[in-house]
Design a protein around this motif. Structure first.
Motif, PDB file in Angstrom:
ATOM      1  N   PHE A  15      43.285   7.054  47.373  1.00  0.00           N
ATOM      2  CA  PHE A  15      42.106   5.886  47.331  1.00  0.00           C
ATOM      3  C   PHE A  15      42.138   5.160  48.525  1.00  0.00           C
ATOM      4  O   PHE A  15      41.237   4.652  49.135  1.00  0.00           O
ATOM      5  CB  PHE A  15      41.896   5.164  46.012  1.00  0.00           C
ATOM      6  CG  PHE A  15      40.809   4.250  46.104  1.00  0.00           C
ATOM      7  CD1 PHE A  15      39.488   4.964  45.861  1.00  0.00           C
ATOM      8  CD2 PHE A  15      41.028   3.014  45.864  1.00  0.00           C
ATOM      9  CE1 PHE A  15      38.420   3.689  46.122  1.00  0.00           C
ATOM     10  CE2 PHE A  15      40.064   2.041  46.186  1.00  0.00           C
ATOM     11  CZ  PHE A  15      38.762   2.363  45.804  1.00  0.00           C
TER      12      PHE A  15
ATOM     13  N   PRO B  64      37.717   6.222  40.891  1.00  0.00           N
ATOM     14  CA  PRO B  64      38.082   6.986  42.495  1.00  0.00           C
ATOM     15  C   PRO B  64      38.146   8.329  42.148  1.00  0.00           C
ATOM     16  O   PRO B  64      38.462   8.916  41.077  1.00  0.00           O
ATOM     17  CB  PRO B  64      39.418   6.280  42.656  1.00  0.00           C
ATOM     18  CG  PRO B  64      39.530   5.195  41.877  1.00  0.00           C
ATOM     19  CD  PRO B  64      38.871   5.221  40.620  1.00  0.00           C
TER      20      PRO B  64
ATOM     21  N   ARG C 199      35.027  -0.152  39.502  1.00  0.00           N
ATOM     22  CA  ARG C 199      36.002   1.066  39.268  1.00  0.00           C
ATOM     23  C   ARG C 199      36.006   1.561  37.853  1.00  0.00           C
ATOM     24  O   ARG C 199      36.204   2.734  37.588  1.00  0.00           O
ATOM     25  CB  ARG C 199      37.276   0.819  39.837  1.00  0.00           C
ATOM     26  CG  ARG C 199      37.374   0.865  41.214  1.00  0.00           C
ATOM     27  CD  ARG C 199      38.610   0.378  41.927  1.00  0.00           C
ATOM     28  NE  ARG C 199      39.621   1.562  41.573  1.00  0.00           N
ATOM     29  CZ  ARG C 199      40.902   1.415  41.728  1.00  0.00           C
ATOM     30  NH1 ARG C 199      41.235   0.338  42.754  1.00  0.00           N
ATOM     31  NH2 ARG C 199      41.831   2.449  41.912  1.00  0.00           N
TER      32      ARG C 199
ATOM     33  N   LYS D 140      43.387  10.376  43.246  1.00  0.00           N
ATOM     34  CA  LYS D 140      43.255   8.732  43.122  1.00  0.00           C
ATOM     35  C   LYS D 140      44.292   8.369  43.898  1.00  0.00           C
ATOM     36  O   LYS D 140      44.286   7.127  44.360  1.00  0.00           O
ATOM     37  CB  LYS D 140      43.257   8.598  41.613  1.00  0.00           C
ATOM     38  CG  LYS D 140      42.354   8.820  40.747  1.00  0.00           C
ATOM     39  CD  LYS D 140      42.464   8.278  39.535  1.00  0.00           C
ATOM     40  CE  LYS D 140      40.969   8.903  38.710  1.00  0.00           C
ATOM     41  NZ  LYS D 140      41.039   8.282  37.080  1.00  0.00           N
TER      42      LYS D 140
ATOM     43  N   GLU E  91      39.454  12.303  42.779  1.00  0.00           N
ATOM     44  CA  GLU E  91      40.743  12.738  43.210  1.00  0.00           C
ATOM     45  C   GLU E  91      40.949  13.364  44.470  1.00  0.00           C
ATOM     46  O   GLU E  91      40.041  13.820  44.972  1.00  0.00           O
ATOM     47  CB  GLU E  91      40.834  14.089  41.871  1.00  0.00           C
ATOM     48  CG  GLU E  91      41.021  13.518  40.579  1.00  0.00           C
ATOM     49  CD  GLU E  91      42.192  12.520  40.033  1.00  0.00           C
ATOM     50  OE1 GLU E  91      43.303  12.639  40.940  1.00  0.00           O
ATOM     51  OE2 GLU E  91      42.064  12.238  38.875  1.00  0.00           O
TER      52      GLU E  91
END
Length: 300
Positions: A253, A246, A241, A250, A248
């Motif tokens: 996620f 991650p 990460r 987020k 969008e």
């Protein structure tokens, strides 16, 4: 032990001046090289071809991260396969896990289809023993929906009523809600990255992954099965990460992670039965409650 004549002919083409000996799938040459060799049945031809292409692409994306393919094809209707033999050591240490995460994020998941055909793959692959019919889709939503429907169709043929009913609701409601507005590019994935398909080379100490079920998809899908069965230390996920944040939004996620995990629970339910269907249903119902909550919030 006598080496299969097709395999021997291919090895002699690779090393014309060497002699070869072997036992099982491992064949060694007098020059010191070792090869992983296998010959299948005619019904396995698709599976061999899919794995061969995946290894070729993975080598192009991240040399040394997966075994190098040397030869593959068919002879007298039977598929064969020759790749680099890797003597695998113990499970991933934190250091090896960090290296693996870095290479995935910065090399394998940076590799895009040279022809930019979209999400999917040009050959049928196998995730475990499950045949996955591939193709090309313009969006990740369409690609993932197609993957899920294949599993649900297989479960329907086995009479798995509740999991299929709930799964169809997920395809109709959850996948559009979570994936439709994602702005993600299709990148090359291993596709079945659990600890049984990852290890450390004894000779180099470097992490290696193998037995791929590759396709071009959302990079976060790769992390799903890695979370499910343990064996990947937290250092793996933290490092990944840090290199590849991650997508969008987020804030969703975790919901996307559960959606991608659902694919593998459904696949395990199809292959093994048992409690995997129940685990899939519990996740899918949780996802349905999540999107229903969002719908309620938006109507206030």
């Amino acid at each position: 032990m006598r080496i299969n004549p097709t395999i021997l002919a291919q090895l002699q083409a690779l090393e014309p001046n060497a002699t070869f000996s072997g036992s099982g799938s491992r064949v060694s040459s007098s020059s010191g090289n070792s090869y992983f060799c296998k010959v299948g049945s005619a019904f396995e031809t698709e599976q061999y071809a899919g794995e061969a292409l995946a290894l070729e692409l993975m080598h192009a994306a991240a040399p040394g991260l997966a075994p190098q393919l040397y030869a593959a094809g068919t002879s007298s209707g039977a598929p064969y396969f020759i790749s680099q033999y890797l003597d695998m050591g113990p499970s991933l240490s934190d250091d090896a896990a960090r290296k693996l995460a870095t290479r995935l994020a910065t090399e394998l998941h940076a590799f895009k289809d040279p022809q930019r055909r979209g999400f999917g793959f040009e050959r049928t692959t196998h995730c475990g023993v499950t045949r996955v019919e591939r193709g090309w889709w313009g969006t990740w939503e369409e690609c993932y929906s197609g993957m899920m429907r294949q599993l649900l169709d297989g479960l329907a043929r086995k009479g798995s009523g509740e999991v299929v009913k709930v799964g169809n609701q997920v395809v109709q409601r959850v996948i559009p809600a979570l994936l439709r507005d994602l702005e993600v590019e299709p990148v090359l994935l291993h596709g079945d990255l659990w600890t049984g398909n990852a290890g450390v080379s004894r000779s180099t100490g470097e992490p290696v992954i193998f037995d791929p079920a590759s396709f071009y998809g959302h990079n976060e899908f790769e992390l799903a099965i890695a979370r499910m069965f343990g064996g990947f230390p937290q250092a793996f996920f933290d490092t990944y990460r840090a290199h590849y944040p991650p997508a969008e939004p987020k804030t969703e996620f975790q919901q996307r992670a559960e959606l991608y995990e659902t694919y593998h629970y459904l696949n395990h339910a199809l292959i093994f039965g048992g409690g995997y269907a129940g685990q899939a249903v519990s996740r899918m119902k949780r996802l349905l409650r999540y999107v229903d909550k969002d719908d309620d919030d938006s109507s206030d």
